[in-house]
Design a protein around this motif. Structure first.
Motif, PDB file in Angstrom:
ATOM      1  N   MET A 287       0.848  -1.201   0.000  1.00 50.63           N
ATOM      2  CA  MET A 287       0.000   0.000   0.000  1.00 50.63           C
ATOM      3  C   MET A 287       0.880   1.246   0.000  1.00 50.63           C
ATOM      4  SD  MET A 287      -3.238   0.081  -0.307  1.00 50.63           S
ATOM      5  CE  MET A 287      -3.731   1.568   0.541  1.00 50.63           C
ATOM      6  N   ARG A 288       0.542   2.153  -0.874  1.00 52.83           N
ATOM      7  CA  ARG A 288       1.287   3.406  -0.975  1.00 52.83           C
ATOM      8  C   ARG A 288       0.598   4.494  -0.149  1.00 52.83           C
ATOM      9  NH1 ARG A 288       4.972   3.538  -5.105  1.00 52.83           N
ATOM     10  NH2 ARG A 288       4.933   1.744  -6.525  1.00 52.83           N
ATOM     11  N   GLY A 289       1.395   5.237   0.563  1.00 47.81           N
ATOM     12  CA  GLY A 289       0.888   6.360   1.328  1.00 47.81           C
ATOM     13  C   GLY A 289       1.951   7.435   1.430  1.00 47.81           C
ATOM     14  N   ALA A 290       1.733   8.357   2.330  1.00 47.17           N
ATOM     15  CA  ALA A 290       2.691   9.445   2.506  1.00 47.17           C
ATOM     16  C   ALA A 290       2.722   9.843   3.973  1.00 47.17           C
ATOM     17  CB  ALA A 290       2.319  10.633   1.635  1.00 47.17           C
ATOM     18  N   HIS A 291       3.852  10.407   4.386  1.00 44.01           N
ATOM     19  CA  HIS A 291       3.950  10.939   5.747  1.00 44.01           C
ATOM     20  C   HIS A 291       3.062  12.174   5.829  1.00 44.01           C
ATOM     21  CE1 HIS A 291       5.569  12.686   9.416  1.00 44.01           C
ATOM     22  NE2 HIS A 291       6.166  11.516   9.654  1.00 44.01           N
ATOM     23  N   PRO A 292       2.178  12.259   6.837  1.00 44.84           N
ATOM     24  CA  PRO A 292       1.215  13.364   6.884  1.00 44.84           C
ATOM     25  C   PRO A 292       1.842  14.753   7.013  1.00 44.84           C
ATOM     26  CG  PRO A 292       1.143  12.058   8.903  1.00 44.84           C
ATOM     27  CD  PRO A 292       1.982  11.314   7.932  1.00 44.84           C
ATOM     28  N   LEU A 293       3.081  14.843   7.506  1.00 43.35           N
ATOM     29  CA  LEU A 293       3.720  16.150   7.683  1.00 43.35           C
ATOM     30  C   LEU A 293       4.737  16.449   6.592  1.00 43.35           C
ATOM     31  CD1 LEU A 293       4.237  16.136  11.566  1.00 43.35           C
ATOM     32  CD2 LEU A 293       2.384  17.185  10.240  1.00 43.35           C
ATOM     33  N   THR A 294       5.600  15.473   6.293  1.00 42.34           N
ATOM     34  CA  THR A 294       6.660  15.715   5.308  1.00 42.34           C
ATOM     35  C   THR A 294       6.232  15.356   3.886  1.00 42.34           C
ATOM     36  OG1 THR A 294       7.591  13.491   5.545  1.00 42.34           O
ATOM     37  CG2 THR A 294       8.351  15.176   7.090  1.00 42.34           C
ATOM     38  N   HIS A 295       5.117  14.616   3.757  1.00 43.21           N
ATOM     39  CA  HIS A 295       4.602  14.144   2.458  1.00 43.21           C
ATOM     40  C   HIS A 295       5.581  13.196   1.758  1.00 43.21           C
ATOM     41  CE1 HIS A 295       1.494  17.096   3.078  1.00 43.21           C
ATOM     42  NE2 HIS A 295       2.380  18.079   3.094  1.00 43.21           N
ATOM     43  N   GLU A 296       6.501  12.633   2.522  1.00 40.85           N
ATOM     44  CA  GLU A 296       7.437  11.657   1.972  1.00 40.85           C
ATOM     45  C   GLU A 296       6.685  10.374   1.612  1.00 40.85           C
ATOM     46  OE1 GLU A 296      10.974   8.707   3.658  1.00 40.85           O
ATOM     47  OE2 GLU A 296      10.122  10.298   4.923  1.00 40.85           O
ATOM     48  N   PRO A 297       6.872   9.833   0.390  1.00 38.33           N
ATOM     49  CA  PRO A 297       6.183   8.590   0.007  1.00 38.33           C
ATOM     50  C   PRO A 297       6.578   7.441   0.925  1.00 38.33           C
ATOM     51  CG  PRO A 297       7.155   9.671  -1.912  1.00 38.33           C
ATOM     52  CD  PRO A 297       7.705  10.370  -0.706  1.00 38.33           C
ATOM     53  N   LEU A 298       5.598   6.641   1.316  1.00 42.49           N
ATOM     54  CA  LEU A 298       5.828   5.502   2.203  1.00 42.49           C
ATOM     55  C   LEU A 298       5.124   4.274   1.648  1.00 42.49           C
ATOM     56  CD1 LEU A 298       5.149   7.240   5.657  1.00 42.49           C
ATOM     57  CD2 LEU A 298       7.386   6.680   4.698  1.00 42.49           C
ATOM     58  N   LEU A 299       5.635   3.092   1.973  1.00 46.20           N
ATOM     59  CA  LEU A 299       5.020   1.828   1.583  1.00 46.20           C
ATOM     60  C   LEU A 299       4.749   0.995   2.831  1.00 46.20           C
ATOM     61  CD1 LEU A 299       7.194   0.706  -1.487  1.00 46.20           C
ATOM     62  CD2 LEU A 299       4.941   1.782  -1.533  1.00 46.20           C
ATOM     63  N   ARG A 300       3.648   0.257   2.814  1.00 46.12           N
ATOM     64  CA  ARG A 300       3.347  -0.669   3.904  1.00 46.12           C
ATOM     65  C   ARG A 300       3.073  -2.051   3.319  1.00 46.12           C
ATOM     66  NH1 ARG A 300       5.379   2.604   6.584  1.00 46.12           N
ATOM     67  NH2 ARG A 300       4.550   3.743   8.388  1.00 46.12           N
ATOM     68  N   GLU A 301       3.933  -3.016   3.662  1.00 48.48           N
ATOM     69  CA  GLU A 301       3.768  -4.386   3.184  1.00 48.48           C
ATOM     70  C   GLU A 301       2.939  -5.188   4.177  1.00 48.48           C
ATOM     71  OE1 GLU A 301       7.492  -6.158   2.325  1.00 48.48           O
ATOM     72  OE2 GLU A 301       8.147  -4.580   0.947  1.00 48.48           O
ATOM     73  N   ALA A 302       2.340  -6.264   3.684  1.00 47.22           N
ATOM     74  CA  ALA A 302       1.481  -7.107   4.513  1.00 47.22           C
ATOM     75  C   ALA A 302       2.343  -7.967   5.441  1.00 47.22           C
ATOM     76  CB  ALA A 302       0.603  -7.980   3.637  1.00 47.22           C
ATOM     77  N   LYS A 303       2.791  -7.366   6.539  1.00 48.11           N
ATOM     78  CA  LYS A 303       3.617  -8.056   7.524  1.00 48.11           C
ATOM     79  C   LYS A 303       3.073  -7.781   8.916  1.00 48.11           C
ATOM     80  CE  LYS A 303       7.938  -7.825   4.857  1.00 48.11           C
ATOM     81  NZ  LYS A 303       9.333  -7.316   4.841  1.00 48.11           N
ATOM     82  N   LEU A 304       3.032  -8.810   9.726  1.00 51.35           N
ATOM     83  CA  LEU A 304       2.531  -8.644  11.085  1.00 51.35           C
ATOM     84  C   LEU A 304       3.486  -7.841  11.954  1.00 51.35           C
ATOM     85  CD1 LEU A 304       1.127 -12.237  11.722  1.00 51.35           C
ATOM     86  CD2 LEU A 304      -0.196 -10.155  11.336  1.00 51.35           C
ATOM     87  N   ASP A 305       4.789  -7.893  11.650  1.00 55.35           N
ATOM     88  CA  ASP A 305       5.761  -7.195  12.485  1.00 55.35           C
ATOM     89  C   ASP A 305       6.068  -5.788  11.967  1.00 55.35           C
ATOM     90  OD1 ASP A 305       7.039  -7.952  10.200  1.00 55.35           O
ATOM     91  OD2 ASP A 305       8.750  -8.915  11.183  1.00 55.35           O
ATOM     92  N   ALA A 306       5.283  -5.305  10.986  1.00 55.44           N
ATOM     93  CA  ALA A 306       5.463  -3.943  10.469  1.00 55.44           C
ATOM     94  C   ALA A 306       4.620  -2.968  11.286  1.00 55.44           C
ATOM     95  CB  ALA A 306       5.065  -3.898   8.995  1.00 55.44           C
ATOM     96  N   PRO A 307       4.863  -1.653  11.145  1.00 56.54           N
ATOM     97  CA  PRO A 307       4.022  -0.683  11.841  1.00 56.54           C
ATOM     98  C   PRO A 307       2.561  -0.793  11.392  1.00 56.54           C
ATOM     99  CG  PRO A 307       6.003   0.362  10.977  1.00 56.54           C
ATOM    100  CD  PRO A 307       5.967  -1.012  10.404  1.00 56.54           C
ATOM    101  N   LEU A 308       1.652  -0.503  12.297  1.00 52.47           N
ATOM    102  CA  LEU A 308       0.225  -0.575  11.989  1.00 52.47           C
ATOM    103  C   LEU A 308      -0.136   0.411  10.879  1.00 52.47           C
ATOM    104  CD1 LEU A 308      -2.704  -1.504  12.644  1.00 52.47           C
ATOM    105  CD2 LEU A 308      -2.804   0.424  14.253  1.00 52.47           C
ATOM    106  N   ALA A 309      -0.884  -0.071   9.884  1.00 47.31           N
ATOM    107  CA  ALA A 309      -1.427   0.790   8.831  1.00 47.31           C
ATOM    108  C   ALA A 309      -2.758   0.203   8.405  1.00 47.31           C
ATOM    109  CB  ALA A 309      -0.473   0.874   7.635  1.00 47.31           C
ATOM    110  N   ALA A 310      -3.818   0.988   8.490  1.00 44.25           N
ATOM    111  CA  ALA A 310      -5.157   0.498   8.174  1.00 44.25           C
ATOM    112  C   ALA A 310      -5.969   1.617   7.551  1.00 44.25           C
ATOM    113  CB  ALA A 310      -5.841  -0.032   9.439  1.00 44.25           C
ATOM    114  N   LEU A 311      -7.067   1.239   6.900  1.00 45.46           N
ATOM    115  CA  LEU A 311      -7.949   2.213   6.255  1.00 45.46           C
ATOM    116  C   LEU A 311      -9.380   1.942   6.682  1.00 45.46           C
ATOM    117  CD1 LEU A 311      -8.130   4.523   4.088  1.00 45.46           C
ATOM    118  CD2 LEU A 311      -8.758   2.725   2.465  1.00 45.46           C
TER     119      LEU A 311
END
Length: 680
Positions: A287-311
């Motif tokens: 999943m592609r997203g961005a940092h809410p303050l710096t707008h730096e592009p970020l990716l979130r892979e389907a991993k249980l040990d990754a930071p939480l990301a949900a919609l």
């Protein structure tokens, strides 16, 4: 915490034109996977997934419903979506979070208008798909019709994995081209019993020809398989599925299965191919997203040990609970944990966490990447909001929803109901992003707006049933917009002493039309002269707010470009009030000089009717200011029909269902969906 490995999870949805059989297919899926122990029927109002009273009464799906079942040691999270165009928002927000979809077609009609709409919605989110040709037991059903219309109307490469076995009125089963075997369902067994055997000799030539095309399609998706096929002239069933899976994931082809859900035939092989061919959360792009303050592009892979990301993709409120349906893309989420909402800049606590089965809930302690769950306790999170941790924030692109096209006045019958009416409207708008309400300052009326007559009718029913509000409603009215037809300039000046201080500003701007659907563009940095440093940002904000109401009837102004030419002030003391008023005056003057016009919603209308009534129907559409774009022929002999494709102003479509019944002696049907805003 769910224990199913990610590679064994499938997040899928059933999507289709209205009445193609989505809910019937879903009910069979639940029955054969053991999730339910009784077949639910749409016509009897006994379905699990259509649980709202309005759904059971009308026999249609109104709101998407989620459930979870298991097949071949895989967990399948299923969402059943509506087919009616008024509820297209449900399809839009569900496709945003699904990994795969099954598109169901009526085998008699093939690709129908709403089929095209949902297909292109899935295209927008790059969702891999299977197709299921349903209702193969009906007279006139042809798998070829589905394949031809998929090529012609959708521009895709359909690859049949099965052929129907038997005539429509005596459909025995299907011929499986992957395994080259015949599957026959036992009558009277509710589809639970079936026999697998060799393909009958008379059917072998057509089955072999179809299999050869299937093997070629699978081989073309994988270079290694292609080499093997060219060398050996054949592929094993496992290799065929391997090639097909790659083709599905890369959106190169669409496997097509067939059957009759109502007659309990073809569902188990469909479940097999859902497991074999549709992706797990591990096989879809991060999943592609961005940092809410710096707008730096970020990716979130389907991993249980990754930071939480949900919609959060859906909000559903009843009398006592507000549930936020959420797709978890990475990390883990536990009941009682705090989540950060960067869309709103707030943190909230997840009080409870559920896996949902239609209107039933199974409480969970935690859930992880790849799961679709419902969260209770989030009071300020709305549809489209991102959820994460404050330490590792990520903001996903919001879901885009269509704007309402129809409105009507509503009022509480008693003064005591007025407060409950506003509370109910607020909850309905929270649940449904395509529903809006506002107070008309000129008339004092409360106006509700939605996607069509049925949409508004259902919302009013929900007000009465869920929120116990007795209301009166007016006649539906079409929502217009405004734009301009030529380039013009306008000036505004404000000069007044207020409380002993002079407030002075002048502003000149240019307005010009843009192409339909291009949206508005505002440039508030003057190209000439100097202005106060704070002025451009203030003027841009003011003009964007001013675009909400035009000069003809106060409707939103769309498809225009505003360019500020000059912002003047006295050079001593900058006045925000004077600058904002001058911007409003300049906008008003420029709009009036640019020959403003009304825009009204135009709908695409598709009418299916026997040929003998064609002349009367074409005349009726012409009388409603419709533009007929094409007339197609479908079927042969007694099943011959004409399909009229037209664009008609929405305001002219009121009462058309009654007129069509009269013109065709009840034999004509039509579908309608929003097309565009055109000049009134």
């Amino acid at each position: 915490m769910a224990t199913t490995p990610l590679r064994r999870i499938r997040n899928i949805g059933f999507i289709a034109h209205i009445d193609a059989g989505k809910t019937t297919v879903t009910e069979r899926v639940l029955f054969y996977t053991g999730r339910t122990h009784k077949l639910g029927e749409v016509h009897d109002g006994t379905t699990v997934m259509d649980y709202l009273p309005a759904e059971q009464e009308r026999g249609i799906t109104i709101t998407s419903a989620a459930t979870t079942c298991h097949w071949r040691n895989h967990q399948i999270n299923v969402i059943d979506t509506p087919g009616h165009v008024d509820f297209t928002v449900e399809v839009e927000r569900c496709l945003r979070v699904l990994d795969g979809a099954v598109v169901i077609f009526d085998a008699v009609h093939g690709v129908e208008p709403q089929s095209e709409t949902v297909w292109h919605q899935a295209d927008r989110y790059h969702v891999p798909r299977l197709a299921f040709a349903n209702k193969m037991d009906r007279p006139g059903a042809e798998l070829g019709t589905v394949l031809e219309t998929m090529r012609a109307k959708l521009g895709v490469h359909p690859v049949p994995l099965q052929l129907p076995w038997g005539e429509p009125d005596a459909l025995r089963g299907v011929l499986d081209l992957v395994q080259m075997e015949a599957i026959a369902w036992t009558e009277g067994s509710f589809g639970q019993q079936f026999e697998v055997g060799p393909i009958p000799e008379p059917l072998l030539p057509s089955a072999r020809a179809a299999r050869e095309r299937l093997v070629e399609a699978a081989a073309e998706c994988d270079d290694a398989l292609l080499e093997r096929y060219l060398a050996a002239g054949e592929l094993s069933p496992e290799e065929i599925l391997q090639g097909l899976r790659r083709g599905v994931l890369e959106l190169k082809l669409t496997p097509v299965l067939c059957g009759s859900a109502l007659r309990n035939k073809g569902i188990q092989p469909l479940l097999d191919r859902i497991v074999d061919l549709l992706p797990s959360p591990l096989e879809v792009p991060p999943m592609r997203g961005a940092h809410p303050l710096t707008h730096e592009p970020l990716l979130r892979e389907a991993k249980l040990d990754a930071p939480l990301a949900a919609l959060a993709f859906k909000v559903q409120s009843d009398s006592d609970t507000r549930l936020v349906f959420t797709r978890i893309y990475s990390g883990r989420l536990a009941a009682g944990a705090a989540v950060y909402n960067p869309s709103a800049g707030i943190s909230e606590k997840v009080a409870r966490l559920f896996r949902v089965h239609a209107n039933q809930r199974e409480r969970l302690d935690a859930a992880g990447a790849g799961e679709i769950v419902a969260l209770a306790g989030l009071k300020l999170t709305s549809t489209g909001d991102s959820l994460c941790t404050e330490k590792d924030p990520i903001l996903f692109e919001r879901i885009q929803f269509p704007e309402p096209v129809l409105s009507m006045a509503i009022e509480a019958r008693t003064h005591g109901d007025s407060e409950r009416l506003l509370l109910g409207l607020r909850r309905l708008a929270d649940d449904d992003p395509t529903f809006q309400y506002k107070l008309d300052e000129e008339t004092g009326q409360t106006l509700i707006s939605g996607m069509g007559e049925l949409h508004l009718e259902i919302l009013v029913e929900r007000l009465r049933e869920l929120h116990h509000v007795a209301v009166n409603t007016g006649q539906p009215q079409v929502l217009r917009k405004e734009t301009v037809s030529k380039v013009a300039t306008g000036s505004g000046e404000f000069d007044k002493d207020v409380a002993g201080r002079r407030h002075f500003a002048t502003l000149r701007l240019q307005i010009e039309p843009r192409p339909r659907g291009a949206g508005n563009r505002v440039s508030a940095a003057p190209s000439e002269g100097s202005c106060h440093p704070s002025a451009p940002a203030l003027v841009e904000k003011t003009l964007r707010e001013t675009l909400a109401g035009g000069v003809l009837g106060g409707y939103p102004v769309v498809d225009v470009a505003l360019t500020v030419i000059e912002i003047g002030w006295d050079g001593k003391e900058f006045s925000e009030m004077a600058t904002a008023v001058a911007a409003n005056l300049a906008f008003d003057a420029a709009c009036r000089a640019a020959e403003p016009i009304y825009l009204e919603p135009v709908v695409r209308v598709d009418v299916v009717l026997p040929e003998e009534y064609l002349g009367e129907v074409l005349g009726g559409l012409h009388a409603r200011k419709g533009k007929v774009e094409a007339v197609d022929a479908e079927g042969e002999g007694l099943l011959a029909r004409r399909v009229v494709h037209a664009r008609v102003p929405l305001a002219r479509m009121f009462g058309y269902s009654t007129e069509l019944r009269s013109l065709t002696q009840g034999k004509g049907v039509y579908t309608m969906e929003f097309s565009h805003f055109g000049e009134a």
